[in-house]
Design a protein around this motif. Structure first.
Motif, PDB file in Angstrom:
ATOM      1  N   GLY A  45       0.832  -1.210   0.000  1.00 35.00           N
ATOM      2  CA  GLY A  45       0.000   0.000   0.000  1.00 35.00           C
ATOM      3  C   GLY A  45       0.858   1.248   0.000  1.00 35.00           C
ATOM      4  N   VAL A  46       1.903   1.253   0.827  1.00 39.53           N
ATOM      5  CA  VAL A  46       2.773   2.423   0.899  1.00 39.53           C
ATOM      6  C   VAL A  46       3.533   2.603  -0.423  1.00 39.53           C
ATOM      7  CG1 VAL A  46       4.755   3.412   2.072  1.00 39.53           C
ATOM      8  CG2 VAL A  46       2.973   2.307   3.393  1.00 39.53           C
ATOM      9  N   GLY A  47       4.021   1.471  -0.977  1.00 42.04           N
ATOM     10  CA  GLY A  47       4.705   1.547  -2.267  1.00 42.04           C
ATOM     11  C   GLY A  47       3.789   2.107  -3.342  1.00 42.04           C
ATOM     12  N   GLY A  48       2.534   1.641  -3.350  1.00 42.68           N
ATOM     13  CA  GLY A  48       1.565   2.145  -4.316  1.00 42.68           C
ATOM     14  C   GLY A  48       1.308   3.625  -4.132  1.00 42.68           C
ATOM     15  N   ALA A  49       1.242   4.068  -2.858  1.00 43.63           N
ATOM     16  CA  ALA A  49       1.012   5.484  -2.582  1.00 43.63           C
ATOM     17  C   ALA A  49       2.174   6.323  -3.119  1.00 43.63           C
ATOM     18  CB  ALA A  49       0.838   5.713  -1.084  1.00 43.63           C
ATOM     19  N   LEU A  50       3.401   5.796  -3.013  1.00 45.91           N
ATOM     20  CA  LEU A  50       4.567   6.525  -3.535  1.00 45.91           C
ATOM     21  C   LEU A  50       4.536   6.600  -5.052  1.00 45.91           C
ATOM     22  CD1 LEU A  50       7.597   5.265  -1.441  1.00 45.91           C
ATOM     23  CD2 LEU A  50       6.867   7.621  -1.720  1.00 45.91           C
ATOM     24  N   ALA A  51       4.048   5.532  -5.693  1.00 44.16           N
ATOM     25  CA  ALA A  51       4.111   5.458  -7.151  1.00 44.16           C
ATOM     26  C   ALA A  51       2.894   6.066  -7.831  1.00 44.16           C
ATOM     27  CB  ALA A  51       4.270   3.997  -7.571  1.00 44.16           C
ATOM     28  N   SER A  52       1.874   6.480  -7.036  1.00 42.26           N
ATOM     29  CA  SER A  52       0.622   6.932  -7.650  1.00 42.26           C
ATOM     30  C   SER A  52       0.825   8.187  -8.476  1.00 42.26           C
ATOM     31  CB  SER A  52      -0.413   7.232  -6.568  1.00 42.26           C
ATOM     32  OG  SER A  52      -0.636   6.102  -5.815  1.00 42.26           O
ATOM     33  N   ARG A  53       0.031   8.271  -9.558  1.00 44.22           N
ATOM     34  CA  ARG A  53       0.114   9.447 -10.416  1.00 44.22           C
ATOM     35  C   ARG A  53      -1.087  10.365 -10.266  1.00 44.22           C
ATOM     36  NH1 ARG A  53       0.769   5.915 -15.429  1.00 44.22           N
ATOM     37  NH2 ARG A  53      -0.567   4.766 -14.028  1.00 44.22           N
ATOM     38  N   ALA A  54      -1.975  10.041  -9.323  1.00 42.55           N
ATOM     39  CA  ALA A  54      -3.138  10.894  -9.103  1.00 42.55           C
ATOM     40  C   ALA A  54      -3.549  10.776  -7.636  1.00 42.55           C
ATOM     41  CB  ALA A  54      -4.292  10.490 -10.008  1.00 42.55           C
ATOM     42  N   LEU A  55      -4.206  11.819  -7.135  1.00 41.21           N
ATOM     43  CA  LEU A  55      -4.508  11.882  -5.708  1.00 41.21           C
ATOM     44  C   LEU A  55      -5.420  10.749  -5.256  1.00 41.21           C
ATOM     45  CD1 LEU A  55      -4.417  13.294  -2.994  1.00 41.21           C
ATOM     46  CD2 LEU A  55      -6.221  14.825  -3.763  1.00 41.21           C
ATOM     47  N   ARG A  56      -6.504  10.496  -6.031  1.00 41.94           N
ATOM     48  CA  ARG A  56      -7.460   9.491  -5.567  1.00 41.94           C
ATOM     49  C   ARG A  56      -6.865   8.089  -5.598  1.00 41.94           C
ATOM     50  NH1 ARG A  56     -12.662  11.265  -8.912  1.00 41.94           N
ATOM     51  NH2 ARG A  56     -11.000  11.582 -10.402  1.00 41.94           N
ATOM     52  N   GLU A  57      -5.976   7.849  -6.593  1.00 40.48           N
ATOM     53  CA  GLU A  57      -5.274   6.568  -6.633  1.00 40.48           C
ATOM     54  C   GLU A  57      -4.410   6.424  -5.372  1.00 40.48           C
ATOM     55  OE1 GLU A  57      -2.992   6.260 -10.194  1.00 40.48           O
ATOM     56  OE2 GLU A  57      -2.141   4.327  -9.613  1.00 40.48           O
ATOM     57  N   GLN A  58      -3.753   7.542  -5.006  1.00 37.27           N
ATOM     58  CA  GLN A  58      -2.897   7.517  -3.830  1.00 37.27           C
ATOM     59  C   GLN A  58      -3.705   7.215  -2.564  1.00 37.27           C
ATOM     60  OE1 GLN A  58      -0.823  11.219  -2.780  1.00 37.27           O
ATOM     61  NE2 GLN A  58       1.007   9.971  -2.587  1.00 37.27           N
ATOM     62  N   ILE A  59      -4.881   7.854  -2.452  1.00 33.12           N
ATOM     63  CA  ILE A  59      -5.708   7.610  -1.263  1.00 33.12           C
ATOM     64  C   ILE A  59      -6.151   6.149  -1.227  1.00 33.12           C
ATOM     65  CG2 ILE A  59      -7.741   8.336   0.026  1.00 33.12           C
ATOM     66  CD1 ILE A  59      -7.611  10.953  -1.587  1.00 33.12           C
ATOM     67  N   ALA A  60      -6.489   5.592  -2.422  1.00 34.89           N
ATOM     68  CA  ALA A  60      -6.904   4.190  -2.463  1.00 34.89           C
ATOM     69  C   ALA A  60      -5.782   3.292  -1.937  1.00 34.89           C
ATOM     70  CB  ALA A  60      -7.289   3.799  -3.885  1.00 34.89           C
ATOM     71  N   TYR A  61      -4.538   3.607  -2.323  1.00 37.09           N
ATOM     72  CA  TYR A  61      -3.416   2.802  -1.823  1.00 37.09           C
ATOM     73  C   TYR A  61      -3.223   3.032  -0.322  1.00 37.09           C
ATOM     74  CZ  TYR A  61      -1.868   0.744  -6.164  1.00 37.09           C
ATOM     75  OH  TYR A  61      -1.797  -0.021  -7.283  1.00 37.09           O
ATOM     76  N   LEU A  62      -3.532   4.236   0.159  1.00 40.10           N
ATOM     77  CA  LEU A  62      -3.436   4.471   1.606  1.00 40.10           C
ATOM     78  C   LEU A  62      -4.503   3.668   2.355  1.00 40.10           C
ATOM     79  CD1 LEU A  62      -2.623   8.288   1.737  1.00 40.10           C
ATOM     80  CD2 LEU A  62      -1.109   6.383   2.258  1.00 40.10           C
ATOM     81  N   VAL A  63      -5.675   3.487   1.727  1.00 40.09           N
ATOM     82  CA  VAL A  63      -6.698   2.617   2.318  1.00 40.09           C
ATOM     83  C   VAL A  63      -6.145   1.200   2.452  1.00 40.09           C
ATOM     84  CG1 VAL A  63      -8.941   1.529   1.913  1.00 40.09           C
ATOM     85  CG2 VAL A  63      -8.667   3.960   1.512  1.00 40.09           C
ATOM     86  N   LEU A  64      -5.445   0.763   1.400  1.00 40.57           N
ATOM     87  CA  LEU A  64      -4.820  -0.555   1.411  1.00 40.57           C
ATOM     88  C   LEU A  64      -3.803  -0.650   2.553  1.00 40.57           C
ATOM     89  CD1 LEU A  64      -5.183  -2.918  -0.505  1.00 40.57           C
ATOM     90  CD2 LEU A  64      -3.211  -2.124  -1.791  1.00 40.57           C
ATOM     91  N   ALA A  65      -2.979   0.398   2.682  1.00 38.25           N
ATOM     92  CA  ALA A  65      -1.964   0.401   3.738  1.00 38.25           C
ATOM     93  C   ALA A  65      -2.631   0.369   5.111  1.00 38.25           C
ATOM     94  CB  ALA A  65      -1.082   1.635   3.605  1.00 38.25           C
ATOM     95  N   SER A  66      -3.738   1.100   5.272  1.00 37.05           N
ATOM     96  CA  SER A  66      -4.384   1.126   6.588  1.00 37.05           C
ATOM     97  C   SER A  66      -5.042  -0.218   6.880  1.00 37.05           C
ATOM     98  CB  SER A  66      -5.391   2.271   6.680  1.00 37.05           C
ATOM     99  OG  SER A  66      -6.508   1.994   5.885  1.00 37.05           O
ATOM    100  N   ALA A  67      -5.583  -0.872   5.824  1.00 36.51           N
ATOM    101  CA  ALA A  67      -6.134  -2.218   6.034  1.00 36.51           C
ATOM    102  C   ALA A  67      -5.016  -3.160   6.492  1.00 36.51           C
ATOM    103  CB  ALA A  67      -6.774  -2.740   4.759  1.00 36.51           C
ATOM    104  N   GLY A  68      -3.836  -3.018   5.873  1.00 34.80           N
ATOM    105  CA  GLY A  68      -2.697  -3.828   6.291  1.00 34.80           C
ATOM    106  C   GLY A  68      -2.329  -3.560   7.733  1.00 34.80           C
TER     107      GLY A  68
END
Lengths: 511, 126
Positions: free
Chosen positions: A291-314
């Motif tokens: 999730g954190v890796g995805g948040a770093l690599a995201s190219r748009a804000l909402r994609e980044q938040i989605a990856y942060l949701v993943l990180a928080s689920a983790g």
């Protein structure tokens, strides 16, 4: 037997049906009814919470059929906690949606209420097959909500979301069928009793069924490697829906917690005891890292938040994966915090998308936002909240989690992943913040340049969610006491089983 | 009978898994349907296969069949039917909006045979 326990189910169902009867044209009436139902669900959930806080396990036998023959609803500490989070979250998500999101297509409010019906049902039910049915209810409503508004990105992400969840439902049925075939019951408390005296010849089948259930719940919780559906579905859908979906991954986490402490917990025979333990912690840590890796690599804000949701689920599943009082308690605290924080970020992203016009939320230098100080300030506060920096709730959640990890043999792994993950989240959000707010040039979008008062009123749901985040800090001790008591209740399932299977005896025993 | 039914479930499941892993929406929908058939038969059999017995305890009958799996199957069939209808509509909409029936909505603008030829050409060159 108090009828209060079933009220969180009847309220959204009734509201959903009434809104459907109102018809598509009467949007104002639909909104009023929907808001009223959601507003009413908050005191209802709080009432259940206050009862559960005293240690009472309220059992409601539908049609007065005694368990294990009939279906029961059970409101213990964990269920009441999840109901409260859902009620609070849905109120703010809906408050945002009525400002325009619900115009994109028909029946938004019907689907929204049915989604709440499914969520509340999944949190309350004490029957495994009934849990499947409520999963289907909430999924069917969520399919409609994901696609609400239409568009290519939504259709494509929606297709993936629907197909993977249909496969998940099939696996759920296989697991339920296998458990019924061996144990002859589907009531969760009765399953726990049967598994405590399981003959050794049958442990293989029950083990397979139990791990199949873990796969199903892992799809819902977006646990690695079954997370692929989440970023597209969450980033593509409308803001109010994405905010409500902040609770959707938590349904999976809740089911994992319920099933693997009650059925496959302390009392189960060797071979199926603590069935999820070897899998959950490593997978949760991997999910957090991804999730954190995805948040770093995201190219748009909402994609980044989605990856942060993943990180928080983790992160919260790391807590659950410890299967200790401290770990589950920290995980539940983090669950509440991360749900509100992710929802607030999705709502803010919507304002940013509107403010940047054609640039939407892509991470490229674009036109300056209207009211940059206000929106930038809110973004900063939310970034601090979700990254887990002091003085907001995320910090205390992570602190409790790190403390809980002290007793675990995987201490080094947990500390390393959680701390490095936190640092990388800060970097990712700092980069996006500077791109969105500092590297802006050109003229602001004219149509988005509304007066400050209007902007403030549109940001109100976000302030509400932020206030909940603050409340989690101010009342931190009370919340942590509650989550600790919840964890203790979960790890000693005997009173739960007693309350479900022998309701009269426990009622008489209570002073 | 048990062996025959078990083989049927196995074949249905295997075919369903194979089809859901295909790249086009139509085979995926068919695969999901076959998977739900397999699970329905599986659920039904979890009450043990028996012939000519009533679904209730009667003193004159030799035994009884478990009625609960039948109720579960009924629920699963209804839900599965609704889901299939939904996913068919969604697949049609994806076909209309994305311009092809690939599950990832590849925007090649080519139909399947043309795409295969295209791929073959690339492989030839490589």
């Amino acid at each position: 037997m108090s009828h209060l326990t079933i009220a969180p189910l009847l309220l959204p169902l009734l509201a959903g049906v009434l809104i459907l009867l109102l018809g598509e044209r009467r949007l104002a009436a639909q909104r009023a009814l929907s808001l009223a139902a959601v507003a009413l669900s908050i005191p209802l959930a709080l009432l259940l919470l206050s009862r559960a806080a005293q240690g009472e396990i309220a059992v409601y036998a539908l049609g007065n059929w005694p368990a294990p023959f009939g279906i029961v609803l059970v409101a213990d500490r964990l269920s009441a906690f999840m109901l409260t989070i859902t009620a609070l979250l849905s109120a703010f998500a809906l408050a945002h949606a009525v400002r325009g999101d619900d115009r994109f297509g028909p029946h938004f409010h019907v689907l929204f209420q049915l989604q709440l019906f499914g969520l509340n049902g999944a949190f309350l039910t004490g029957d495994l097959f009934n849990l499947f049915v409520f999963f289907e209810v909430l999924l069917l409503a969520s399919y409609g909500l994901v696609l609400h508004g239409g568009g290519r990105a939504r259709t494509r992400a929606g297709l993936h979301y629907v197909v993977i969840n249909l496969i998940g439902s099939t696996l759920f049925l296989f697991a339920v069928g296998a458990l019924y075939g061996v144990l002859g019951t589907l009531n969760m408390a009765d399953l726990a009793v049967k598994i405590a005296t399981l003959p050794e010849a049958h442990t293989g089948v029950v083990r397979a069924a139990g791990l199949l259930l873990l796969v199903v719940f892992a799809i819902k919780a977006a646990l690695l490697p079954l997370h692929m559906w989440l970023p597209g579905a969450y980033a593509g859908t409308s803001a109010g829906v994405a905010a409500l979906f902040a609770i959707m991954t938590k349904v999976g986490a809740y089911s994992i917690l319920r099933v693997y402490t009650l059925i496959f917990g302390a009392d189960a025979v060797a071979g199926v005891q603590w069935l999820a333990e070897p899998w959950l912690l490593p997978l949760a840590l991997a999910t957090l890292a991804l999730g954190v890796g995805g948040a770093l690599a995201s190219r748009a804000l909402r994609e980044q938040i989605a990856y942060l949701v993943l990180a928080s689920a983790g992160t919260l599943l790391v807590g659950f994966g410890l299967f200790s009082v401290e770990g589950i308690s920290a995980g539940l605290y983090y669950l509440a915090h991360s749900t509100f924080a992710a929802a607030a970020l999705f709502l803010l992203a919507d304002r940013i998308v509107l403010g940047r016009g054609a640039m939407a939320d892509r991470y490229e230098a674009g036109p300056p936002l209207p009211h940059p100080r206000l929106i930038g300030g809110v973004f900063f506060a939310l970034a601090v909240l979700i990254a887990g920096l002091p003085p907001l709730a995320g910090f205390f959640g992570k602190l409790a989690l790190l403390q809980a990890a002290l007793a675990s043999p995987a201490l080094v792994w947990i500390w390393a992943v959680v701390l490095i993950g936190g640092l990388l989240t800060v970097i990712a959000l700092a980069r996006s913040g500077s791109l969105l707010f500092y590297r802006a040039h050109g003229v602001p979008q004219a149509q988005a340049n509304n007066p400050l008062g209007d902007e403030l009123s549109r940001l109100a749901p976000i302030f509400g969610l932020l206030a909940l985040g603050l409340l989690l800090v101010v009342e931190g001790e009370a919340v942590l006491n509650y989550t600790r008591a919840t964890a203790e209740q979960l790890l000693v399932p005997a009173p739960y089983i007693e309350a479900v299977l022998h309701p009269v005896a426990t009622q008489e025993a209570r002073p | 009978m048990d062996a025959l039914l078990s083989i049927a479930i196995g074949v249905l499941t295997a075919t369903g898994v194979y089809l859901t892993l295909r790249g086009r929406t139509f085979p995926v929908v068919l695969g999901l349907t076959l998977l739900s058939y397999a699970v329905n038969v599986f659920l039904f059999l979890m009450g043990r296969a028996s012939v000519g017995l009533p679904p209730l305890i009667a003193p004159e009958a030799a035994g009884y069949t478990d009625p609960l799996p039948q109720a579960l199957v009924l629920t699963a069939i209804v839900i599965g039917f609704a889901m299939t209808a939904f996913v068919v509509v969604l697949a049609l909409r994806a076909r209309a909006e994305l311009g092809n029936d690939h599950v990832d909505g590849l925007n090649t603008g080519l139909d399947e045979t043309a795409e295969r030829q295209h791929k073959g050409e690339r492989e030839d060159r490589a």
